[in-house]
Design an enzyme around this catalytic site. Structure first.
Site, PDB file in Angstrom:
ATOM      1  N   ASP A  10       0.612  -0.832   0.059  1.00 16.54           N
ATOM      2  CA  ASP A  10      -0.298  -0.330  -0.121  1.00 16.54           C
ATOM      3  C   ASP A  10       0.938   1.171   0.111  1.00 16.54           C
ATOM      4  O   ASP A  10       2.014   1.273   0.824  1.00 16.54           O
ATOM      5  CB  ASP A  10      -0.751  -0.189   0.783  1.00 16.54           C
ATOM      6  CG  ASP A  10      -2.085   0.972   1.616  1.00 16.54           C
ATOM      7  OD1 ASP A  10      -2.845   1.623   0.273  1.00 16.54           O
ATOM      8  OD2 ASP A  10      -1.595   2.364   2.343  1.00 16.54           O
ATOM      9  N   LEU A  11       0.238   2.490  -0.167  1.00 10.80           N
ATOM     10  CA  LEU A  11       1.389   3.815  -0.131  1.00 10.80           C
ATOM     11  C   LEU A  11       1.299   4.612   0.930  1.00 10.80           C
ATOM     12  O   LEU A  11       1.791   4.698   1.921  1.00 10.80           O
ATOM     13  CB  LEU A  11       0.908   3.981  -1.834  1.00 10.80           C
ATOM     14  CG  LEU A  11       1.775   5.427  -2.382  1.00 10.80           C
ATOM     15  CD1 LEU A  11       3.187   5.408  -1.838  1.00 10.80           C
ATOM     16  CD2 LEU A  11       0.825   6.720  -2.807  1.00 10.80           C
ATOM     17  N   ASP A  12       0.316   4.804   0.784  1.00 16.11           N
ATOM     18  CA  ASP A  12      -0.143   5.863   1.766  1.00 16.11           C
ATOM     19  C   ASP A  12      -1.058   5.532   3.372  1.00 16.11           C
ATOM     20  O   ASP A  12      -0.962   4.704   3.755  1.00 16.11           O
ATOM     21  CB  ASP A  12      -2.089   6.377   1.679  1.00 16.11           C
ATOM     22  CG  ASP A  12      -1.845   7.049   0.410  1.00 16.11           C
ATOM     23  OD1 ASP A  12      -1.164   7.800   0.421  1.00 16.11           O
ATOM     24  OD2 ASP A  12      -3.135   7.241  -0.123  1.00 16.11           O
ATOM     25  N   THR A  18       1.828  10.211   3.970  1.00 18.62           N
ATOM     26  CA  THR A  18       0.551  10.873   3.564  1.00 18.62           C
ATOM     27  C   THR A  18      -0.777  10.512   4.386  1.00 18.62           C
ATOM     28  O   THR A  18      -1.870  11.970   4.123  1.00 18.62           O
ATOM     29  CB  THR A  18       0.166  10.409   1.945  1.00 18.62           C
ATOM     30  OG1 THR A  18       0.135   9.145   1.873  1.00 18.62           O
ATOM     31  CG2 THR A  18       1.405  10.936   0.710  1.00 18.62           C
ATOM     32  N   LYS A  46      -8.714   5.322   6.072  1.00 18.94           N
ATOM     33  CA  LYS A  46      -7.673   4.939   5.623  1.00 18.94           C
ATOM     34  C   LYS A  46      -7.882   3.301   4.303  1.00 18.94           C
ATOM     35  O   LYS A  46      -8.611   2.295   5.026  1.00 18.94           O
ATOM     36  CB  LYS A  46      -7.039   4.355   6.384  1.00 18.94           C
ATOM     37  CG  LYS A  46      -6.503   5.441   7.197  1.00 18.94           C
ATOM     38  CD  LYS A  46      -4.934   4.724   8.670  1.00 18.94           C
ATOM     39  CE  LYS A  46      -4.780   6.085   9.134  1.00 18.94           C
ATOM     40  NZ  LYS A  46      -3.722   5.583  10.422  1.00 18.94           N
ATOM     41  N   SER A 115      -2.731   0.658  -4.207  1.00 22.48           N
ATOM     42  CA  SER A 115      -2.987   1.808  -3.474  1.00 22.48           C
ATOM     43  C   SER A 115      -4.413   1.504  -4.043  1.00 22.48           C
ATOM     44  O   SER A 115      -4.993   1.895  -5.575  1.00 22.48           O
ATOM     45  CB  SER A 115      -1.749   2.963  -3.607  1.00 22.48           C
ATOM     46  OG  SER A 115      -2.396   4.250  -3.163  1.00 22.48           O
ATOM     47  N   ALA A 116      -5.480   2.862  -3.388  1.00 20.65           N
ATOM     48  CA  ALA A 116      -6.773   3.804  -3.412  1.00 20.65           C
ATOM     49  C   ALA A 116      -6.007   4.764  -4.406  1.00 20.65           C
ATOM     50  O   ALA A 116      -7.681   5.341  -5.025  1.00 20.65           O
ATOM     51  CB  ALA A 116      -7.221   3.373  -2.669  1.00 20.65           C
ATOM     52  N   LYS A 146     -10.661  -1.952  -1.479  1.00 23.85           N
ATOM     53  CA  LYS A 146     -10.734  -2.071  -0.668  1.00 23.85           C
ATOM     54  C   LYS A 146     -11.669  -1.801   0.196  1.00 23.85           C
ATOM     55  O   LYS A 146     -12.131  -0.921   0.728  1.00 23.85           O
ATOM     56  CB  LYS A 146      -9.049  -1.783   0.038  1.00 23.85           C
ATOM     57  CG  LYS A 146      -8.107  -1.661  -0.395  1.00 23.85           C
ATOM     58  CD  LYS A 146      -6.470  -1.087  -0.283  1.00 23.85           C
ATOM     59  CE  LYS A 146      -5.575  -1.084  -0.738  1.00 23.85           C
ATOM     60  NZ  LYS A 146      -4.683  -0.556  -0.628  1.00 23.85           N
ATOM     61  N   GLU A 170       0.403  -3.578   4.944  1.00 23.42           N
ATOM     62  CA  GLU A 170      -0.877  -2.626   4.645  1.00 23.42           C
ATOM     63  C   GLU A 170      -1.198  -1.467   6.187  1.00 23.42           C
ATOM     64  O   GLU A 170      -0.278  -2.772   7.381  1.00 23.42           O
ATOM     65  CB  GLU A 170      -2.244  -3.553   4.816  1.00 23.42           C
ATOM     66  CG  GLU A 170      -2.374  -3.343   3.129  1.00 23.42           C
ATOM     67  CD  GLU A 170      -3.621  -1.445   3.428  1.00 23.42           C
ATOM     68  OE1 GLU A 170      -3.337  -0.962   3.648  1.00 23.42           O
ATOM     69  OE2 GLU A 170      -3.861  -1.298   1.963  1.00 23.42           O
ATOM     70  N   ASP A 171      -1.521   0.006   6.134  1.00 25.95           N
ATOM     71  CA  ASP A 171      -1.401   0.489   7.076  1.00 25.95           C
ATOM     72  C   ASP A 171      -3.241   0.462   7.351  1.00 25.95           C
ATOM     73  O   ASP A 171      -3.551   0.884   9.130  1.00 25.95           O
ATOM     74  CB  ASP A 171      -1.193   1.513   6.645  1.00 25.95           C
ATOM     75  CG  ASP A 171      -1.853   2.799   6.351  1.00 25.95           C
ATOM     76  OD1 ASP A 171      -1.991   2.082   5.039  1.00 25.95           O
ATOM     77  OD2 ASP A 171      -2.173   3.849   6.668  1.00 25.95           O
TER      78      ASP A 171
END
Ligand code: BG6
Ligand code: MG
Length: 213
Positions: A10-12, A18, A46, A115-116, A146, A170-171
């Protein structure tokens, strides 16, 4: 045991924080509409898309808008968010991320983004990490967000791996659920109290190694 051949990130909140910029921009939107929301409520935002986030926030504030107004506010939020993103530098890469991705690359393990966000390439460019990724699947490619597993299943396919050969980082609760629904191992990045459905949780990539995959 199946050998792990790919890591999907995942990115953020995983590669960069971010999530705090999203929170700032969404809070500004809420405040301009006359209400506020908490960091605890923000957890629910998130991993989910921009428009789904907006719906939740408007619900919290009891604000009803037309579809055109919703689009206009989502656009404003994205402009505020991008103003913060444009200030980002490689210094904001979360601790241990570059070292871990370098080790993956050295071990021949594929690296993909799941990522979303529709801003993921821009963010990866800002932090100079675009070249690490063998595949990028983001909000521009998916039709189901997600906790649907689509984003990770597309990521696995893009790097030529089966779900059982992939590990997801994932966060977000919704992201862990997406990974599990896709038949993948899920490593939570953050707090074990929040990410209860993860196979295990790390507080930071400084704790991570290829052996733990
Ligand atoms: C996810 C974030 O990665 O992307 C969410 O966790 C965000 O908070 C979503 O809403 C969509 O991001 P963007 O950049 O397309 O607005
Ligand atoms: Mg995230």
């Amino acid at each position: 045991m199946t050998q792990i051949k790919a890591c999907l990130f995942d990115l953020d909140g995983v590669i960069v924080d971010t999530a705090v910029y999203h929170f700032q921009a969404w809070r500004r939107l809420a405040n301009e509409l006359g209400f506020d929301f908490t960091e605890h409520q923000n957890e629910q935002l998130k991993g989910i898309s921009r428009m789904e986030s907006l719906e939740l926030i408007l619900g919290w504030g009891g604000v009803q808008l037309s579809e055109a107004e919703k689009l206009a506010w989502a656009t404003k939020k994205n402009e505020w968010y991008l103003a913060l993103v444009m200030q980002m530098t490689p210094n904001e890469i979360l601790p241990g991320v570059q070292a871990f991705l370098t080790t993956l690359r050295d071990n021949g393990i594929k690296i993909a983004l799941g990522s979303a966000s529709k801003n993921s390439k821009l963010i990866l460019e800002r932090i100079e990490m675009l070249s690490f990724f063998d595949a990028i699947i983001d909000g521009n490619n998916i039709t189901k967000g997600k906790p649907d597993p689509q984003v990770f299943l597309m990521g696995a396919e893009a790097v030529g791996c089966t779900p059982a050969e992939c590990v997801v980082f994932e966060d977000a609760v919704a992201g862990i659920q997406a990974a599990k629904a896709g038949g993948m191992k899920a490593i939570g990045v953050g707090s074990a109290d929040v990410l209860t459905q993860a196979d295990f949780v790390i507080a930071s990539f400084e704790e991570m190694s290829v052996e733990k995959l």
